[in-house]
Design an enzyme around this catalytic site. Structure first.
Site, mmCIF file in Angstrom:
data_model
loop_
_atom_site.group_PDB
_atom_site.id
_atom_site.type_symbol
_atom_site.label_atom_id
_atom_site.label_comp_id
_atom_site.label_asym_id
_atom_site.label_seq_id
_atom_site.Cartn_x
_atom_site.Cartn_y
_atom_site.Cartn_z
ATOM 1 C CB SER A 64 37.159 38.540 26.481
ATOM 2 O OG SER A 64 37.186 39.788 25.683
ATOM 3 C CE1 TYR A 102 40.824 38.311 29.946
ATOM 4 C CE2 TYR A 102 40.554 39.806 27.770
ATOM 5 C CZ TYR A 102 39.882 38.568 29.440
ATOM 6 O OH TYR A 102 39.079 39.823 29.056
HETATM 7 N N1 LIG Z 1 36.700 45.026 31.697
HETATM 8 C C1 LIG Z 1 36.239 44.496 30.656
HETATM 9 O O1 LIG Z 1 37.041 45.757 29.963
HETATM 10 C C2 LIG Z 1 36.373 43.221 30.109
HETATM 11 C C3 LIG Z 1 36.389 42.763 29.297
HETATM 12 C C4 LIG Z 1 35.771 42.114 28.646
HETATM 13 C C5 LIG Z 1 35.540 40.508 29.654
HETATM 14 N N2 LIG Z 1 35.954 41.373 30.730
HETATM 15 C C6 LIG Z 1 35.807 40.150 31.702
HETATM 16 O O2 LIG Z 1 35.193 40.404 32.592
HETATM 17 C C7 LIG Z 1 35.020 39.372 34.091
HETATM 18 C C8 LIG Z 1 34.874 40.663 35.330
HETATM 19 O O3 LIG Z 1 36.556 41.646 34.633
HETATM 20 P P1 LIG Z 1 36.330 43.322 35.838
HETATM 21 O O4 LIG Z 1 37.014 43.953 34.577
HETATM 22 O O5 LIG Z 1 35.431 43.445 36.172
HETATM 23 O O6 LIG Z 1 38.319 42.396 36.521
HETATM 24 P P2 LIG Z 1 38.131 43.218 37.837
HETATM 25 O O7 LIG Z 1 37.633 44.742 37.999
HETATM 26 O O8 LIG Z 1 39.489 43.170 38.053
HETATM 27 O O9 LIG Z 1 37.541 41.808 38.271
HETATM 28 C C9 LIG Z 1 37.994 40.595 38.691
HETATM 29 C C10 LIG Z 1 36.584 39.928 39.692
HETATM 30 O O10 LIG Z 1 37.171 38.538 39.702
HETATM 31 C C11 LIG Z 1 37.278 38.228 41.159
HETATM 32 N N3 LIG Z 1 38.496 37.654 40.895
HETATM 33 C C12 LIG Z 1 39.916 37.183 39.808
HETATM 34 N N4 LIG Z 1 40.088 36.164 41.226
HETATM 35 C C13 LIG Z 1 39.362 35.052 41.283
HETATM 36 C C14 LIG Z 1 39.405 34.119 41.924
HETATM 37 N N5 LIG Z 1 40.820 33.175 41.618
HETATM 38 N N6 LIG Z 1 38.916 33.026 42.694
HETATM 39 C C15 LIG Z 1 37.833 34.198 43.229
HETATM 40 N N7 LIG Z 1 37.970 35.442 42.840
HETATM 41 C C16 LIG Z 1 38.345 35.676 41.546
HETATM 42 C C17 LIG Z 1 37.982 38.811 42.244
HETATM 43 O O11 LIG Z 1 37.887 38.889 43.071
HETATM 44 P P3 LIG Z 1 38.987 38.986 44.391
HETATM 45 O O12 LIG Z 1 40.085 40.083 43.733
HETATM 46 O O13 LIG Z 1 38.181 39.400 45.558
HETATM 47 O O14 LIG Z 1 39.110 37.750 44.707
HETATM 48 C C18 LIG Z 1 36.826 40.648 41.245
HETATM 49 O O15 LIG Z 1 35.645 40.666 42.180
HETATM 50 C C19 LIG Z 1 37.114 39.077 33.549
HETATM 51 O O16 LIG Z 1 36.366 37.541 33.476
HETATM 52 C C20 LIG Z 1 37.026 39.554 32.386
HETATM 53 O O17 LIG Z 1 37.876 38.888 32.042
HETATM 54 C C21 LIG Z 1 36.085 42.671 31.192
#
Ligand SMILES: NC(=O)c1ccc[n+]([C@@H]2O[C@H](COP(=O)([O-])OP(=O)(O)OC[C@H]3O[C@@H](n4cnc5c(N)ncnc54)[C@H](OP(=O)(O)O)[C@@H]3O)[C@@H](O)[C@H]2O)c1
Length: 244
Positions: free
Chosen positions: A127, A140
Protein backbone atom coordinates in the site's frame (compact mmCIF):
# COMPACT_ATOMS: atom_id res chain seq x y z
CA UNK A 1 1.19 -11.73 -23.77
CA UNK A 2 -0.72 -14.46 -21.93
CA UNK A 3 0.08 -17.18 -19.45
CA UNK A 4 -0.97 -18.65 -16.13
CA UNK A 5 -1.70 -16.45 -13.14
CA UNK A 6 -2.82 -17.20 -9.59
CA UNK A 7 -4.35 -14.30 -7.65
CA UNK A 8 -5.16 -14.36 -3.93
CA UNK A 9 -8.02 -12.15 -2.74
CA UNK A 10 -9.73 -12.51 -6.13
CA UNK A 11 -13.30 -12.58 -4.79
CA UNK A 12 -13.50 -8.81 -4.29
CA UNK A 13 -12.07 -5.41 -5.17
CA UNK A 14 -8.66 -5.12 -6.83
CA UNK A 15 -8.01 -8.87 -6.98
CA UNK A 16 -11.37 -9.59 -8.58
CA UNK A 17 -10.88 -6.91 -11.23
CA UNK A 18 -7.39 -8.24 -11.97
CA UNK A 19 -8.77 -11.78 -12.31
CA UNK A 20 -11.46 -10.61 -14.75
CA UNK A 21 -9.05 -8.49 -16.78
CA UNK A 22 -6.37 -11.19 -17.02
CA UNK A 23 -9.03 -13.70 -18.10
CA UNK A 24 -10.34 -11.31 -20.78
CA UNK A 25 -6.75 -10.91 -22.00
CA UNK A 26 -6.56 -14.66 -22.62
CA UNK A 27 -4.73 -15.74 -19.47
CA UNK A 28 -5.53 -18.91 -17.56
CA UNK A 29 -6.54 -17.59 -14.15
CA UNK A 30 -6.81 -19.20 -10.71
CA UNK A 31 -8.79 -16.90 -8.41
CA UNK A 32 -8.60 -17.48 -4.65
CA UNK A 33 -10.74 -16.47 -1.68
CA UNK A 34 -12.96 -17.79 1.10
CA UNK A 35 -16.43 -16.64 0.04
CA UNK A 36 -18.11 -19.53 -1.77
CA UNK A 37 -20.75 -17.52 -3.59
CA UNK A 38 -18.26 -15.01 -4.95
CA UNK A 39 -15.94 -17.86 -5.97
CA UNK A 40 -18.82 -19.33 -8.00
CA UNK A 41 -19.20 -15.92 -9.65
CA UNK A 42 -15.56 -16.11 -10.72
CA UNK A 43 -16.10 -19.58 -12.15
CA UNK A 44 -18.91 -18.30 -14.37
CA UNK A 45 -16.34 -15.87 -15.85
CA UNK A 46 -13.99 -18.71 -16.83
CA UNK A 47 -11.72 -18.30 -13.80
CA UNK A 48 -10.78 -21.42 -11.84
CA UNK A 49 -11.86 -20.81 -8.22
CA UNK A 50 -9.70 -21.95 -5.31
CA UNK A 51 -11.17 -21.80 -1.83
CA UNK A 52 -8.85 -21.38 1.12
CA UNK A 53 -8.00 -19.06 3.98
CA UNK A 54 -4.51 -17.64 3.47
CA UNK A 55 -3.90 -18.02 7.23
CA UNK A 56 -4.11 -21.80 6.73
CA UNK A 57 -0.76 -23.11 5.38
CA UNK A 58 -1.94 -26.74 5.12
CA UNK A 59 -4.88 -25.75 2.92
CA UNK A 60 -2.62 -23.76 0.59
CA UNK A 61 0.00 -26.52 0.39
CA UNK A 62 -2.72 -29.00 -0.61
CA UNK A 63 -3.97 -26.66 -3.35
CA UNK A 64 -0.44 -25.93 -4.62
CA UNK A 65 0.14 -29.65 -5.12
CA UNK A 66 -2.63 -29.70 -7.74
CA UNK A 67 -1.37 -26.74 -9.82
CA UNK A 68 0.96 -26.49 -12.83
CA UNK A 69 3.86 -24.02 -13.12
CA UNK A 70 2.76 -20.36 -13.07
CA UNK A 71 3.95 -17.31 -15.02
CA UNK A 72 2.60 -14.85 -12.47
CA UNK A 73 1.68 -15.05 -8.78
CA UNK A 74 -0.18 -12.06 -7.31
CA UNK A 75 -0.39 -12.09 -3.50
CA UNK A 76 -3.13 -9.56 -2.92
CA UNK A 77 -5.39 -10.90 -0.12
CA UNK A 78 -5.51 -8.45 2.75
CA UNK A 79 -7.59 -6.56 5.24
CA UNK A 80 -7.58 -3.15 6.89
CA UNK A 81 -8.63 -2.27 10.42
CA UNK A 82 -7.92 1.05 12.10
CA UNK A 83 -6.84 1.44 15.70
CA UNK A 84 -8.67 3.70 18.18
CA UNK A 85 -5.83 4.47 20.59
CA UNK A 86 -8.15 6.47 22.84
CA UNK A 87 -9.50 3.07 23.89
CA UNK A 88 -5.97 1.67 24.44
CA UNK A 89 -3.65 -0.23 22.12
CA UNK A 90 -5.75 -3.06 20.70
CA UNK A 91 -3.37 -6.03 20.69
CA UNK A 92 -5.94 -8.40 19.22
CA UNK A 93 -6.63 -6.06 16.29
CA UNK A 94 -2.87 -5.65 15.75
CA UNK A 95 -2.37 -9.43 15.67
CA UNK A 96 -5.34 -9.94 13.30
CA UNK A 97 -4.09 -7.43 10.76
CA UNK A 98 -0.47 -8.61 10.92
CA UNK A 99 -1.60 -12.21 10.57
CA UNK A 100 -3.81 -11.59 7.52
CA UNK A 101 -1.55 -9.16 5.69
CA UNK A 102 1.94 -10.37 6.60
CA UNK A 103 2.08 -13.83 8.16
CA UNK A 104 -0.45 -15.25 5.69
CA UNK A 105 1.60 -13.80 2.82
CA UNK A 106 4.52 -15.81 4.18
CA UNK A 107 2.38 -18.98 4.18
CA UNK A 108 1.31 -18.24 0.59
CA UNK A 109 4.94 -17.79 -0.47
CA UNK A 110 5.89 -21.11 1.11
CA UNK A 111 3.10 -22.87 -0.79
CA UNK A 112 3.17 -21.17 -4.20
CA UNK A 113 6.71 -19.90 -4.79
CA UNK A 114 7.85 -23.39 -5.91
CA UNK A 115 5.43 -23.00 -8.85
CA UNK A 116 7.50 -20.11 -10.24
CA UNK A 117 10.50 -20.77 -12.47
CA UNK A 118 12.86 -18.68 -14.59
CA UNK A 119 10.96 -15.93 -16.42
CA UNK A 120 8.06 -15.92 -13.96
CA UNK A 121 7.04 -12.96 -11.76
CA UNK A 122 5.87 -12.58 -8.18
CA UNK A 123 3.77 -9.53 -7.25
CA UNK A 124 2.98 -8.50 -3.67
CA UNK A 125 0.21 -5.98 -2.99
CA UNK A 126 1.30 -3.58 -0.28
CA UNK A 127 0.00 0.00 0.00
CA UNK A 128 1.05 3.62 -0.36
CA UNK A 129 0.43 3.95 3.40
CA UNK A 130 4.02 2.93 4.13
CA UNK A 131 5.36 6.21 2.66
CA UNK A 132 3.91 8.18 5.56
CA UNK A 133 2.91 7.36 9.15
CA UNK A 134 -0.83 8.03 9.24
CA UNK A 135 -3.08 8.32 12.27
CA UNK A 136 -4.84 5.08 13.33
CA UNK A 137 -2.81 3.00 10.86
CA UNK A 138 -0.51 1.37 13.45
CA UNK A 139 -1.46 -2.19 12.46
CA UNK A 140 -2.24 -1.73 8.76
CA UNK A 141 0.78 0.49 8.10
CA UNK A 142 3.15 -1.82 9.98
CA UNK A 143 1.89 -4.86 8.04
CA UNK A 144 2.37 -3.09 4.71
CA UNK A 145 5.79 -1.64 5.59
CA UNK A 146 6.87 -5.19 6.39
CA UNK A 147 5.57 -6.37 3.01
CA UNK A 148 7.66 -3.68 1.31
CA UNK A 149 10.81 -5.05 2.94
CA UNK A 150 9.77 -8.62 2.20
CA UNK A 151 9.29 -7.89 -1.50
CA UNK A 152 12.54 -5.92 -1.76
CA UNK A 153 14.48 -8.77 -0.15
CA UNK A 154 12.81 -11.45 -2.25
CA UNK A 155 13.74 -9.44 -5.38
CA UNK A 156 17.42 -9.78 -4.43
CA UNK A 157 17.22 -13.44 -3.54
CA UNK A 158 15.10 -14.55 -6.51
CA UNK A 159 17.00 -12.61 -9.21
CA UNK A 160 19.53 -15.41 -9.56
CA UNK A 161 16.69 -17.81 -10.38
CA UNK A 162 15.31 -15.49 -13.07
CA UNK A 163 12.17 -14.66 -11.08
CA UNK A 164 11.11 -10.98 -11.07
CA UNK A 165 9.47 -9.38 -8.04
CA UNK A 166 7.07 -6.45 -8.20
CA UNK A 167 5.89 -4.46 -5.19
CA UNK A 168 2.46 -2.89 -5.74
CA UNK A 169 1.59 0.19 -3.64
CA UNK A 170 -1.87 1.52 -4.54
CA UNK A 171 -3.34 4.78 -3.29
CA UNK A 172 -7.06 4.81 -2.52
CA UNK A 173 -9.06 2.48 -4.78
CA UNK A 174 -12.86 2.13 -4.81
CA UNK A 175 -13.47 -1.33 -3.33
CA UNK A 176 -15.52 -2.85 -0.50
CA UNK A 177 -12.46 -2.34 1.73
CA UNK A 178 -12.49 1.45 1.28
CA UNK A 179 -16.31 1.68 1.14
CA UNK A 180 -16.35 1.36 4.93
CA UNK A 181 -13.95 4.33 5.42
CA UNK A 182 -15.59 7.30 7.12
CA UNK A 183 -13.00 9.92 6.08
CA UNK A 184 -12.13 11.75 2.86
CA UNK A 185 -9.98 9.70 0.47
CA UNK A 186 -7.96 11.99 -1.79
CA UNK A 187 -7.43 10.91 -5.42
CA UNK A 188 -9.69 7.83 -5.04
CA UNK A 189 -9.54 5.81 -8.31
CA UNK A 190 -12.01 3.28 -9.77
CA UNK A 191 -10.97 -0.34 -9.47
CA UNK A 192 -10.78 -0.68 -13.28
CA UNK A 193 -8.11 2.04 -13.37
CA UNK A 194 -6.17 0.31 -10.60
CA UNK A 195 -6.25 -2.99 -12.44
CA UNK A 196 -5.05 -1.36 -15.66
CA UNK A 197 -2.14 0.35 -13.87
CA UNK A 198 -1.12 -2.92 -12.23
CA UNK A 199 -1.36 -4.98 -15.41
CA UNK A 200 0.60 -2.40 -17.43
CA UNK A 201 3.31 -2.26 -14.77
CA UNK A 202 3.56 -6.04 -14.55
CA UNK A 203 3.74 -6.41 -18.33
CA UNK A 204 6.56 -3.84 -18.37
CA UNK A 205 8.35 -5.82 -15.63
CA UNK A 206 8.49 -2.89 -13.21
CA UNK A 207 10.06 -3.50 -9.81
CA UNK A 208 7.46 -1.26 -8.20
CA UNK A 209 3.99 -0.05 -9.24
CA UNK A 210 2.40 2.90 -7.48
CA UNK A 211 -0.58 5.02 -8.44
CA UNK A 212 -2.31 7.46 -8.81
CA UNK A 213 0.76 9.58 -9.49
CA UNK A 214 -0.36 12.89 -7.92
CA UNK A 215 -1.34 11.16 -4.66
CA UNK A 216 1.96 9.31 -4.47
CA UNK A 217 3.93 12.54 -5.00
CA UNK A 218 1.95 14.18 -2.18
CA UNK A 219 2.70 11.27 0.18
CA UNK A 220 6.40 11.26 -0.75
CA UNK A 221 6.61 15.01 -0.23
CA UNK A 222 4.96 14.82 3.19
CA UNK A 223 7.07 11.76 4.03
CA UNK A 224 10.24 13.81 3.36
CA UNK A 225 9.27 16.49 5.90
CA UNK A 226 11.21 16.71 9.17
CA UNK A 227 9.54 14.48 11.77
CA UNK A 228 8.59 17.43 13.99
CA UNK A 229 6.77 19.17 11.15
CA UNK A 230 4.84 16.04 10.17
CA UNK A 231 4.03 15.49 13.84
CA UNK A 232 2.31 18.87 13.93
CA UNK A 233 0.51 18.38 10.62
CA UNK A 234 -0.45 14.74 11.33
CA UNK A 235 -1.67 15.61 14.81
CA UNK A 236 -3.92 18.31 13.41
CA UNK A 237 -5.39 15.65 11.12
CA UNK A 238 -6.14 13.53 14.19
CA UNK A 239 -7.83 16.40 15.95
CA UNK A 240 -9.93 17.08 12.84
CA UNK A 241 -11.11 13.48 12.82
CA UNK A 242 -10.36 10.76 10.32
CA UNK A 243 -7.37 10.38 7.98
CA UNK A 244 -6.64 8.63 4.70
N1 LIG B 1 -8.64 -0.47 -1.82
C1 LIG B 1 -7.60 0.32 -1.54
O1 LIG B 1 -7.70 1.56 -1.51
C2 LIG B 1 -6.24 -0.29 -1.28
C3 LIG B 1 -5.16 0.59 -1.18
C4 LIG B 1 -3.89 0.06 -0.93
C5 LIG B 1 -3.72 -1.31 -0.79
N2 LIG B 1 -4.80 -2.14 -0.89
C6 LIG B 1 -4.56 -3.57 -0.73
O2 LIG B 1 -5.10 -4.25 -1.84
C7 LIG B 1 -5.50 -5.58 -1.45
C8 LIG B 1 -6.93 -5.81 -1.88
O3 LIG B 1 -7.74 -4.84 -1.27
P1 LIG B 1 -9.22 -4.52 -1.76
O4 LIG B 1 -9.42 -3.07 -1.54
O5 LIG B 1 -9.46 -5.11 -3.08
O6 LIG B 1 -10.04 -5.27 -0.59
P2 LIG B 1 -11.37 -6.17 -0.62
O7 LIG B 1 -12.30 -5.71 -1.68
O8 LIG B 1 -11.84 -6.18 0.79
O9 LIG B 1 -10.83 -7.63 -1.01
C9 LIG B 1 -9.99 -8.33 -0.12
C10 LIG B 1 -9.78 -9.72 -0.67
O10 LIG B 1 -8.88 -10.42 0.20
C11 LIG B 1 -9.45 -11.68 0.52
N3 LIG B 1 -9.05 -12.09 1.86
C12 LIG B 1 -9.02 -11.34 2.99
N4 LIG B 1 -8.64 -12.08 4.02
C13 LIG B 1 -8.43 -13.33 3.55
C14 LIG B 1 -8.04 -14.56 4.15
N5 LIG B 1 -7.75 -14.65 5.45
N6 LIG B 1 -7.94 -15.66 3.36
C15 LIG B 1 -8.19 -15.57 2.04
N7 LIG B 1 -8.57 -14.45 1.41
C16 LIG B 1 -8.69 -13.34 2.18
C17 LIG B 1 -10.95 -11.49 0.40
O11 LIG B 1 -11.55 -12.73 0.05
P3 LIG B 1 -12.71 -13.50 0.90
O12 LIG B 1 -13.50 -12.47 1.63
O13 LIG B 1 -13.47 -14.28 -0.13
O14 LIG B 1 -11.94 -14.36 1.78
C18 LIG B 1 -11.05 -10.54 -0.78
O15 LIG B 1 -11.04 -11.24 -2.00
C19 LIG B 1 -5.31 -5.64 0.08
O16 LIG B 1 -4.08 -6.26 0.36
C20 LIG B 1 -5.27 -4.16 0.48
O17 LIG B 1 -4.54 -3.94 1.67
C21 LIG B 1 -6.06 -1.66 -1.12
Amino acid sequence: MSGRVLITGATSGIGRQLALDYRRSGWQVWGCGRDEERLLGLESEGITPLQFDTRNPAAMNAVAGTLPALDLLILNAGNCEYMELAEGFDGALFARVIETNLIATGHALAAFLPLLGAGARLAIVSSSVSWLPLPRAEAYGASKAALDYLADTLRLDLAGRGIGVTLIRPGFVETPLTAKNDFPMPCLVPVEEASRAIMDGLTAGHHQIHFPRRFIWLLRLLGALPVGLWLRLGSSLVSKGRHS
